[in-house]
Design a protein around this motif. Structure first.
Motif, PDB file in Angstrom:
ATOM      1  N   GLY A 111      13.424  -0.026 -11.996  1.00 13.34           N
ATOM      2  CA  GLY A 111      13.159  -1.330 -12.386  1.00 13.34           C
ATOM      3  C   GLY A 111      12.784  -2.012 -11.202  1.00 13.34           C
ATOM      4  N   GLY A 112      11.894  -2.951 -11.386  1.00  6.47           N
ATOM      5  CA  GLY A 112      11.388  -4.034 -10.264  1.00  6.47           C
ATOM      6  C   GLY A 112      10.362  -3.337  -9.428  1.00  6.47           C
ATOM      7  N   THR A 113       9.763  -2.259  -9.916  1.00  5.42           N
ATOM      8  CA  THR A 113       8.730  -1.721  -9.333  1.00  5.42           C
ATOM      9  C   THR A 113       7.396  -2.561  -8.873  1.00  5.42           C
ATOM     10  OG1 THR A 113       7.469  -0.689 -11.253  1.00  5.42           O
ATOM     11  CG2 THR A 113       9.180   0.527  -9.820  1.00  5.42           C
ATOM     12  N   ARG A 114       7.204  -3.593  -9.762  1.00 11.18           N
ATOM     13  CA  ARG A 114       6.064  -4.239  -9.646  1.00 11.18           C
ATOM     14  C   ARG A 114       6.300  -5.154  -8.312  1.00 11.18           C
ATOM     15  NH1 ARG A 114       5.379  -8.202 -14.784  1.00 11.18           N
ATOM     16  NH2 ARG A 114       7.127  -6.780 -15.067  1.00 11.18           N
ATOM     17  N   CYS A 115       7.371  -5.935  -8.366  1.00  7.16           N
ATOM     18  CA  CYS A 115       7.617  -6.688  -7.328  1.00  7.16           C
ATOM     19  C   CYS A 115       7.793  -5.968  -5.785  1.00  7.16           C
ATOM     20  CB  CYS A 115       8.923  -7.494  -7.545  1.00  7.16           C
ATOM     21  SG  CYS A 115       8.656  -8.581  -8.845  1.00  7.16           S
ATOM     22  N   ALA A 116       8.630  -4.757  -5.750  1.00  9.97           N
ATOM     23  CA  ALA A 116       8.297  -4.053  -4.798  1.00  9.97           C
ATOM     24  C   ALA A 116       7.056  -3.381  -4.228  1.00  9.97           C
ATOM     25  CB  ALA A 116       9.496  -2.659  -4.910  1.00  9.97           C
ATOM     26  N   SER A 117       6.125  -3.153  -5.358  1.00 12.62           N
ATOM     27  CA  SER A 117       4.675  -2.953  -4.990  1.00 12.62           C
ATOM     28  C   SER A 117       3.981  -3.843  -4.380  1.00 12.62           C
ATOM     29  CB  SER A 117       4.187  -2.410  -6.316  1.00 12.62           C
ATOM     30  OG  SER A 117       4.801  -1.022  -6.762  1.00 12.62           O
ATOM     31  N   ILE A 118       4.398  -5.113  -5.009  1.00  8.70           N
ATOM     32  CA  ILE A 118       3.564  -6.195  -4.167  1.00  8.70           C
ATOM     33  C   ILE A 118       3.931  -6.351  -2.712  1.00  8.70           C
ATOM     34  CG2 ILE A 118       3.328  -8.812  -4.161  1.00  8.70           C
ATOM     35  CD1 ILE A 118       3.374  -8.571  -7.390  1.00  8.70           C
ATOM     36  N   THR A 119       5.289  -6.348  -2.700  1.00  8.25           N
ATOM     37  CA  THR A 119       5.685  -6.476  -1.127  1.00  8.25           C
ATOM     38  C   THR A 119       5.025  -5.186  -0.253  1.00  8.25           C
ATOM     39  OG1 THR A 119       7.665  -7.574  -1.842  1.00  8.25           O
ATOM     40  CG2 THR A 119       7.666  -6.660   0.249  1.00  8.25           C
ATOM     41  N   ALA A 120       5.315  -4.164  -0.751  1.00  4.97           N
ATOM     42  CA  ALA A 120       4.781  -2.972   0.140  1.00  4.97           C
ATOM     43  C   ALA A 120       3.241  -3.063   0.382  1.00  4.97           C
ATOM     44  CB  ALA A 120       4.959  -1.769  -0.688  1.00  4.97           C
ATOM     45  N   ALA A 121       2.487  -3.496  -0.793  1.00  2.00           N
ATOM     46  CA  ALA A 121       1.170  -3.445  -0.640  1.00  2.00           C
ATOM     47  C   ALA A 121       0.498  -4.727   0.352  1.00  2.00           C
ATOM     48  CB  ALA A 121       0.350  -3.945  -1.955  1.00  2.00           C
ATOM     49  N   SER A 122       1.531  -5.871   0.195  1.00  2.00           N
ATOM     50  CA  SER A 122       1.042  -6.814   1.228  1.00  2.00           C
ATOM     51  C   SER A 122       1.192  -6.362   2.629  1.00  2.00           C
ATOM     52  CB  SER A 122       2.027  -7.955   1.096  1.00  2.00           C
ATOM     53  OG  SER A 122       2.016  -9.076   1.906  1.00  2.00           O
ATOM     54  N   LEU A 123       2.194  -5.423   3.010  1.00  2.00           N
ATOM     55  CA  LEU A 123       2.362  -4.995   4.221  1.00  2.00           C
ATOM     56  C   LEU A 123       1.272  -3.879   4.566  1.00  2.00           C
ATOM     57  CD1 LEU A 123       6.190  -4.197   4.469  1.00  2.00           C
ATOM     58  CD2 LEU A 123       4.896  -5.712   6.028  1.00  2.00           C
ATOM     59  N   ALA A 124       0.979  -2.929   3.618  1.00  2.00           N
ATOM     60  CA  ALA A 124      -0.213  -2.184   3.951  1.00  2.00           C
ATOM     61  C   ALA A 124      -1.613  -2.899   4.163  1.00  2.00           C
ATOM     62  CB  ALA A 124      -0.247  -1.263   2.738  1.00  2.00           C
ATOM     63  N   LEU A 125      -1.772  -4.065   3.529  1.00  2.00           N
ATOM     64  CA  LEU A 125      -3.054  -4.565   3.798  1.00  2.00           C
ATOM     65  C   LEU A 125      -2.918  -5.197   5.377  1.00  2.00           C
ATOM     66  CD1 LEU A 125      -3.199  -6.670   0.573  1.00  2.00           C
ATOM     67  CD2 LEU A 125      -5.061  -5.147   1.491  1.00  2.00           C
ATOM     68  N   ALA A 126      -1.775  -5.674   5.776  1.00  2.00           N
ATOM     69  CA  ALA A 126      -1.756  -6.172   7.116  1.00  2.00           C
ATOM     70  C   ALA A 126      -1.624  -5.075   8.039  1.00  2.00           C
ATOM     71  CB  ALA A 126      -0.253  -6.843   7.132  1.00  2.00           C
ATOM     72  N   ASN A 127      -1.307  -4.058   7.907  1.00  2.00           N
ATOM     73  CA  ASN A 127      -1.184  -2.587   8.749  1.00  2.00           C
ATOM     74  C   ASN A 127      -2.610  -2.196   8.990  1.00  2.00           C
ATOM     75  OD1 ASN A 127      -0.806   0.681   8.316  1.00  2.00           O
ATOM     76  ND2 ASN A 127       0.219  -0.733  10.014  1.00  2.00           N
ATOM     77  N   ALA A 128      -3.326  -2.473   7.732  1.00  2.00           N
ATOM     78  CA  ALA A 128      -5.005  -2.128   7.752  1.00  2.00           C
ATOM     79  C   ALA A 128      -5.682  -3.114   8.512  1.00  2.00           C
ATOM     80  CB  ALA A 128      -5.542  -2.037   6.446  1.00  2.00           C
ATOM     81  N   GLY A 129      -5.018  -4.382   9.257  1.00  2.00           N
ATOM     82  CA  GLY A 129      -5.800  -5.316  10.263  1.00  2.00           C
ATOM     83  C   GLY A 129      -6.698  -6.020   9.488  1.00  2.00           C
ATOM     84  N   ILE A 130      -6.322  -6.176   7.793  1.00  2.00           N
ATOM     85  CA  ILE A 130      -7.249  -7.129   7.164  1.00  2.00           C
ATOM     86  C   ILE A 130      -6.573  -8.515   7.245  1.00  2.00           C
ATOM     87  CG2 ILE A 130      -7.834  -7.682   4.813  1.00  2.00           C
ATOM     88  CD1 ILE A 130      -7.922  -4.718   4.196  1.00  2.00           C
ATOM     89  N   PRO A 131      -7.369  -9.399   7.611  1.00  2.00           N
ATOM     90  CA  PRO A 131      -6.899 -10.748   7.956  1.00  2.00           C
ATOM     91  C   PRO A 131      -6.437 -11.550   6.635  1.00  2.00           C
ATOM     92  CG  PRO A 131      -9.115 -10.599   8.779  1.00  2.00           C
ATOM     93  CD  PRO A 131      -8.837  -9.299   7.759  1.00  2.00           C
ATOM     94  N   MET A 132      -5.071 -12.113   6.760  1.00  2.00           N
ATOM     95  CA  MET A 132      -4.392 -12.625   5.807  1.00  2.00           C
ATOM     96  C   MET A 132      -3.796 -14.034   6.085  1.00  2.00           C
ATOM     97  SD  MET A 132      -2.104  -9.190   4.628  1.00  2.00           S
ATOM     98  CE  MET A 132      -1.494  -9.795   2.982  1.00  2.00           C
ATOM     99  N   ARG A 133      -3.723 -14.865   5.045  1.00  2.00           N
ATOM    100  CA  ARG A 133      -3.148 -16.153   5.426  1.00  2.00           C
ATOM    101  C   ARG A 133      -1.536 -15.958   5.468  1.00  2.00           C
ATOM    102  NH1 ARG A 133      -7.088 -16.454   1.884  1.00  2.00           N
ATOM    103  NH2 ARG A 133      -8.342 -18.188   2.133  1.00  2.00           N
ATOM    104  N   ASP A 134      -1.277 -14.834   4.940  1.00  2.00           N
ATOM    105  CA  ASP A 134       0.397 -14.653   5.051  1.00  2.00           C
ATOM    106  C   ASP A 134       0.723 -13.502   4.209  1.00  2.00           C
ATOM    107  OD1 ASP A 134       2.830 -14.668   5.893  1.00  2.00           O
ATOM    108  OD2 ASP A 134       3.218 -16.799   5.719  1.00  2.00           O
ATOM    109  N   LEU A 135       1.534 -12.825   4.718  1.00  2.00           N
ATOM    110  CA  LEU A 135       2.301 -11.816   3.708  1.00  2.00           C
ATOM    111  C   LEU A 135       2.646 -12.475   2.378  1.00  2.00           C
ATOM    112  CD1 LEU A 135       4.435  -9.771   6.267  1.00  2.00           C
ATOM    113  CD2 LEU A 135       2.040  -8.889   5.423  1.00  2.00           C
ATOM    114  N   VAL A 136       2.699 -11.475   1.340  1.00  2.00           N
ATOM    115  CA  VAL A 136       3.246 -11.754   0.056  1.00  2.00           C
ATOM    116  C   VAL A 136       4.569 -11.069  -0.137  1.00  2.00           C
ATOM    117  CG1 VAL A 136       2.855 -11.843  -2.264  1.00  2.00           C
ATOM    118  CG2 VAL A 136       1.102 -12.265  -0.668  1.00  2.00           C
ATOM    119  N   ALA A 137       5.666 -11.732  -0.582  1.00  2.00           N
ATOM    120  CA  ALA A 137       6.770 -11.083  -0.875  1.00  2.00           C
ATOM    121  C   ALA A 137       7.101 -11.173  -2.606  1.00  2.00           C
ATOM    122  CB  ALA A 137       7.946 -11.621  -0.010  1.00  2.00           C
TER     123      ALA A 137
END
Length: 194
Positions: free
Chosen positions: A128-154
């Motif tokens: 349960g709650g995989t959609r929200c957990a996925s968004i949080t993890a994906a946001s971190l993965a984008l930042a880890n890839a060095g892609i410029p972001m306005r902020d993380l998404v939680a």
């Protein structure tokens, strides 16, 4: 049906109504991806990998003024109690789109015209709650890839269980409860993206 919340307002997994499940986050765990993250939230175990920015294939999908953010959310056949078909379900296709739309506002896609940023999310175990957990993890993965972001998404969901509001619903609360509202938030622009 058995009560999901007891007389002391304690849920069946022992949490109070306003408590999240324990969360563990790790980044940079897939050496072959440009960026990656792993989240454990309760019994959820989810892996996110990012490739790009890179040339778009097929080429006709390229946008002249920005990158194309593509997202694939997939639940492994063994992630749920009853084996799931490995083929993408309608729900997975929809959630791929929802996750992409909740992350796009935080990514500076205009910095990378004619490229694609590909995001792969693999749910290894679901509770349960995989959609929200996925968004949080994906946001971190984008930042880890060095892609410029306005902020993380939680992201986190709230819902109604036994007539009471509760945070971060587990599977049984989601299925037996009255409502489930996922919410994704990015602090810097102070925006709700989902």
């Amino acid at each position: 049906p058995e009560k999901l919340i007891d007389k002391n307002n304690i849920r069946i997994d022992g949490r109070k109504l306003n408590e999240l499940r324990p969360i563990t986050l790790e980044v940079g765990i897939l050496p072959n991806a440009d960026g990656s993250a792993y989240i454990e939230q309760g019994k959820n175990k989810i892996l996110a990998g990012v490739y790009g920015p890179r040339e778009v294939h097929p080429r006709h999908l390229a946008q002249p003024d920005r990158a194309v953010l593509r997202c694939r959310y997939h639940m492994a056949p063994f992630s749920v109690e009853e084996r799931k078909s490995p083929a993408p379900s309608r729900r997975e296709v929809e959630l791929s789109k929802v996750i992409r739309q909740s992350l796009e506002p935080s990514v500076f896609i205009e910095y990378y015209p004619r490229t694609s940023i590909d995001l792969f999310i693999e749910v290894l175990q679901a509770e349960g709650g995989t959609r929200c957990a996925s968004i949080t993890a994906a946001s971190l993965a984008l930042a880890n890839a060095g892609i410029p972001m306005r902020d993380l998404v939680a992201a986190c969901a709230a819902g109604k269980v036994d007539g009471q509001l509760a945070l971060d619903l587990i599977d049984v609360e989601d299925k037996e409860g009255e409502a489930d509202l996922p919410l994704a938030y990015t602090p810097n622009p102070d925006a709700i993206t989902l």
